[in-house]
Scaffold this motif. Structure first.
Motif, mmCIF file in Angstrom:
data_model
loop_
_atom_site.group_PDB
_atom_site.id
_atom_site.type_symbol
_atom_site.label_atom_id
_atom_site.label_comp_id
_atom_site.label_asym_id
_atom_site.label_seq_id
_atom_site.Cartn_x
_atom_site.Cartn_y
_atom_site.Cartn_z
ATOM 1 N N THR A 159 0.739 -1.225 0.112
ATOM 2 C CA THR A 159 -0.077 0.026 -0.127
ATOM 3 C C THR A 159 1.129 1.304 0.004
ATOM 4 O O THR A 159 1.962 1.137 -0.229
ATOM 5 C CB THR A 159 -1.053 0.016 1.296
ATOM 6 N N SER A 160 0.375 2.433 0.160
ATOM 7 C CA SER A 160 0.739 3.638 0.227
ATOM 8 C C SER A 160 0.723 4.371 1.351
ATOM 9 O O SER A 160 -0.046 3.904 2.135
ATOM 10 C CB SER A 160 0.397 4.598 -1.021
ATOM 11 N N SER A 161 1.612 5.688 1.603
ATOM 12 C CA SER A 161 1.546 6.456 2.832
ATOM 13 C C SER A 161 1.660 7.788 2.431
ATOM 14 O O SER A 161 2.019 8.169 1.217
ATOM 15 C CB SER A 161 2.584 5.935 3.445
ATOM 16 N N TYR A 162 1.177 8.766 3.331
ATOM 17 C CA TYR A 162 1.338 10.082 3.053
ATOM 18 C C TYR A 162 2.671 10.613 3.874
ATOM 19 O O TYR A 162 2.868 9.862 4.861
ATOM 20 C CB TYR A 162 0.250 11.146 3.518
ATOM 21 N N VAL A 163 3.390 11.559 3.409
ATOM 22 C CA VAL A 163 4.520 11.976 4.208
ATOM 23 C C VAL A 163 4.262 13.571 4.400
ATOM 24 O O VAL A 163 3.978 14.299 3.708
ATOM 25 C CB VAL A 163 5.792 11.994 3.500
ATOM 26 N N THR A 164 4.410 13.992 5.526
ATOM 27 C CA THR A 164 4.909 15.576 6.002
ATOM 28 C C THR A 164 6.291 15.593 6.365
ATOM 29 O O THR A 164 6.933 15.099 7.039
ATOM 30 C CB THR A 164 3.799 15.861 7.065
ATOM 31 N N ASP A 165 6.514 16.893 6.448
ATOM 32 C CA ASP A 165 8.132 17.240 6.689
ATOM 33 C C ASP A 165 8.088 17.568 8.277
ATOM 34 O O ASP A 165 6.920 17.854 8.914
ATOM 35 C CB ASP A 165 8.072 18.988 6.031
ATOM 36 N N SER A 166 9.177 17.354 9.081
ATOM 37 C CA SER A 166 9.300 17.144 10.171
ATOM 38 C C SER A 166 10.491 17.709 10.681
ATOM 39 O O SER A 166 11.310 16.986 11.191
ATOM 40 C CB SER A 166 8.853 15.897 11.011
ATOM 41 N N PRO A 167 10.971 18.963 10.572
ATOM 42 C CA PRO A 167 12.219 19.428 10.676
ATOM 43 C C PRO A 167 12.611 19.486 12.175
ATOM 44 O O PRO A 167 13.612 19.483 12.478
ATOM 45 C CB PRO A 167 12.115 21.012 10.114
#
Ligand SMILES: *[C@@H]1O[C@H](CO)[C@@H](O)[C@H](O)[C@H]1NC(C)=O
Ligand SMILES: *[C@@H]1O[C@H](CO)[C@@H](O)[C@H](O)[C@H]1NC(C)=O
Ligand SMILES: *[C@@H]1O[C@H](CO)[C@@H](O)[C@H](O)[C@H]1NC(C)=O
Ligand SMILES: *[C@@H]1O[C@H](CO)[C@@H](O)[C@H](O)[C@H]1NC(C)=O
Length: 510
Positions: free
Chosen positions: A339-347
């Motif tokens: 399956t797939s996944s979402y990504v967010t930046d996490s500086p």
């Protein structure tokens, strides 16, 4: 004459009926014949998850035996008996033959063949794999065999820390040599390691897979391990071992045996959660960390730049000689994709002194399952066939179009006896369709294996999730197999039988 023309009319009527049925039901937009004739359709299992008989005929424990004995499987279960493949392999090869499978992917249990990890061969172990292999050959089913699916002999873990120690290279090479020598004449494809990326994250960062190592504040209930450093050391040693084993196969066996050898990676397709540049860059970082970690050394001879930057001195480096050995050390890439996944930046992660693999990415991944669906054991999986097509085209463009076998893909349902598994059929049909799209766009895909042939012990969920084409009754001592509707569908697809919702009675139970 009359009888024959009556038969023709009846069969015409039937065809029309089937056409209507198939359009209402599981209408395929493609057939087996749309794929190249040398493309293989198969299904798979792995040794610890399928065989059972863990203390029988001289087999000694692997790290998964110890891990599950400590009650650390998600449902506190184990693979002591599981689908009982050790005793039922012959019936299962018959099921494969009924299905029309063109290939079977399985793994060898190192501690069944070499109970102490090195030294004397266990004659009963040798006999079991020879019997299984001969049975498959007899049925004309191609063999895709993994040397390793996470089940290190416990003795080597105890003796020197297993994959954390470079001593593993020689021991694994010796084990691989036994496999090539004894079985290689009948094996068309060897996979050195199954999903080393996710096995290592599970085993050394989160502590959710054997050997269950991790460190505070990462992972779950850790008493030993170091999530900051160990995942990188383990994958480094796996890559060096892989390269040595490929060299051995190519120098000593390949000319005579004529097989191919490759490495498998676990993959997810990643989408940025927003259109922001930060999220788009974070998405690339996650791809580099999860897949580039394995694939960039294999294709280009070194780790991704971003990993070297973020991980710094904790990431082992390759000597010039090692780079030359690792680079190009494969005939094909095995891909596991679900399956797939979402990504967010996490500086924010960058300020932390303590870091593990996930924090080194400076990104957060968010299951493609939404919040409600992702809680608890997987009972519902969101299907993203386009993600697989994206992945195949990405690999084609980024890694010089390697030959790819999809070695695992399948649909998990809860631990319920659901024989009428229409969701699984829809999933398989859509994913196979996405592979065809990628093929037509030039991706070098050569085969597809459904995970799994039969229900078995799942590494992520024990028996709380089932992926099998065949249902296995785990309360039944005989572990009776019953074909699910998906088995009928897959069989009809492989055999090019039209009207794929019918033929339900063609496959027998065992
Ligand atoms: C962690 O430990 C707690 C307390 O002993 C226990 O309830 C929990 O099930 C453990 N979690 C795992 C994943 O083993
Ligand atoms: C992990 O290893 C690093 C580097 O050797 C060290 O600084 C850190 O203290 C270790 N962490 C644990 C939990 O042992
Ligand atoms: C950074 O992360 C820490 C720990 O997760 C959290 O307490 C803090 O609020 C975060 N800071 C920012 C600016 O997001
Ligand atoms: C989230 O999951 C629920 C329950 O499975 C489902 O009804 C809903 O449509 C899902 N939402 C999204 C955005 O996928």
């Amino acid at each position: 004459m009359a009888a024959s023309s009556l038969r023709q009319s009846v069969s015409l009527l039937l065809s029309i009926l089937l056409l209507i049925l198939s359009q209402k039901g599981f209408c395929n937009k493609y057939t087996r014949e749309d794929f190249p004739s040398d493309f293989v359709f198969g299904a798979g299992t792995s040794a610890y998850q399928y065989e059972g008989a863990v203390a029988e005929d001289g087999r000694k424990p692997s790290i998964w035996d110890k891990f599950t004995q400590e009650g650390r499987a998600p449902d506190k279960s184990n693979g002591d008996v599981t689908a009982d493949g050790y005793h039922k392999y012959k019936e299962d090869v018959k099921l494969m033959s009924d299905l029309g499978l063109e290939a079977y992917k399985f793994s060898i249990s190192w501690s069944r063949l070499l109970p102490d990890g090195r030294g004397a061969i266990n004659p009963k172990g040798l006999e079991y794999y020879n019997n299984l292999i001969n049975e498959l050959v007899k049925q004309g089913i191609k063999l895709h065999v993994a040397l390793y699916h996470g089940d290190l002999p416990q003795s080597l873990q105890d003796e020197y820390g297993g994959w954390l120690n470079t001593r593993i290279v020689e021991d694994f090479k010796e084990y691989a040599n036994v496999c090539f020598r004894e079985f290689g004449d009948r094996v068309s494809h060897w996979t050195t390691f199954s999903q080393p990326n996710i096995m290592t994250i599970g085993g050394y960062d989160y502590g959710t897979f054997a050997p269950g190592r991790c460190s505070y504040p990462f992972g779950v209930n850790c008493t030993v391990g170091n999530s900051t450093t160990e995942p990188y050391i383990v994958v480094h040693n796996i890559l060096l071992t892989h390269a040595q084993v490929v060299k051995l196969y190519k120098n000593t066996y390949q000319t005579n045996q004529g097989g191919w050898i490759g490495m498998n990676v676990y993959s997810l397709w990643y989408y940025p959660l927003s259109d922001s540049l930060a999220d788009i860059e974070a998405t690339q970082r996650v791809k580099d960390f999860l897949m580039g970690w394995i694939l960039e050394p294999l294709v280009f001879g070194d780790y991704p730049k971003i990993m070297k930057k973020n991980v710094g001195s904790r990431l082992p480096s390759f000597t010039q000689q090692q780079t030359e050995l690792v680079k190009g050390s494969f005939d094909f890439i095995g891909l596991n994709y679900y399956t797939s996944s979402y990504v967010t930046d996490s500086p924010n992660n960058s300020h932390l002194v303590l870091r593990d693999f996930s924090k080194d990415m400076f990104a957060k991944t968010r299951g493609f399952l939404n919040e409600t669906a992702s809680e608890g054991p997987p009972t519902h999986m969101l299907s993203d066939p386009l993600g697989l097509q994206n992945m195949l085209e990405y690999l084609k463009n980024k890694f010089a179009n390697p030959a790819i076998y999809i070695e695992e893909n399948g649909y998990g349902l809860g631990a319920i006896k659901m024989l009428h598994d229409t969701d699984r059929i829809n999933y398989l049909r859509d994913y196979i369709g996405s592979i065809l799209n990628a093929l037509r766009n030039g991706a070098n895909v050569k085969g597809y294996f459904v995970w799994s042939l039969v229900d078995l012990f799942e590494l992520l969920a024990g028996y709380k999730s089932s992926y099998g084409l065949y249902y296995v009754d785990f309360d039944d001592e005989k572990r009776k197999r019953v074909p699910k509707l998906s088995a009928h569908w897959y069989s009809n697809f492989i055999k090019n039988i039209e009207g794929d919702a019918v033929g339900e009675k063609s496959l027998a139970s065992q």
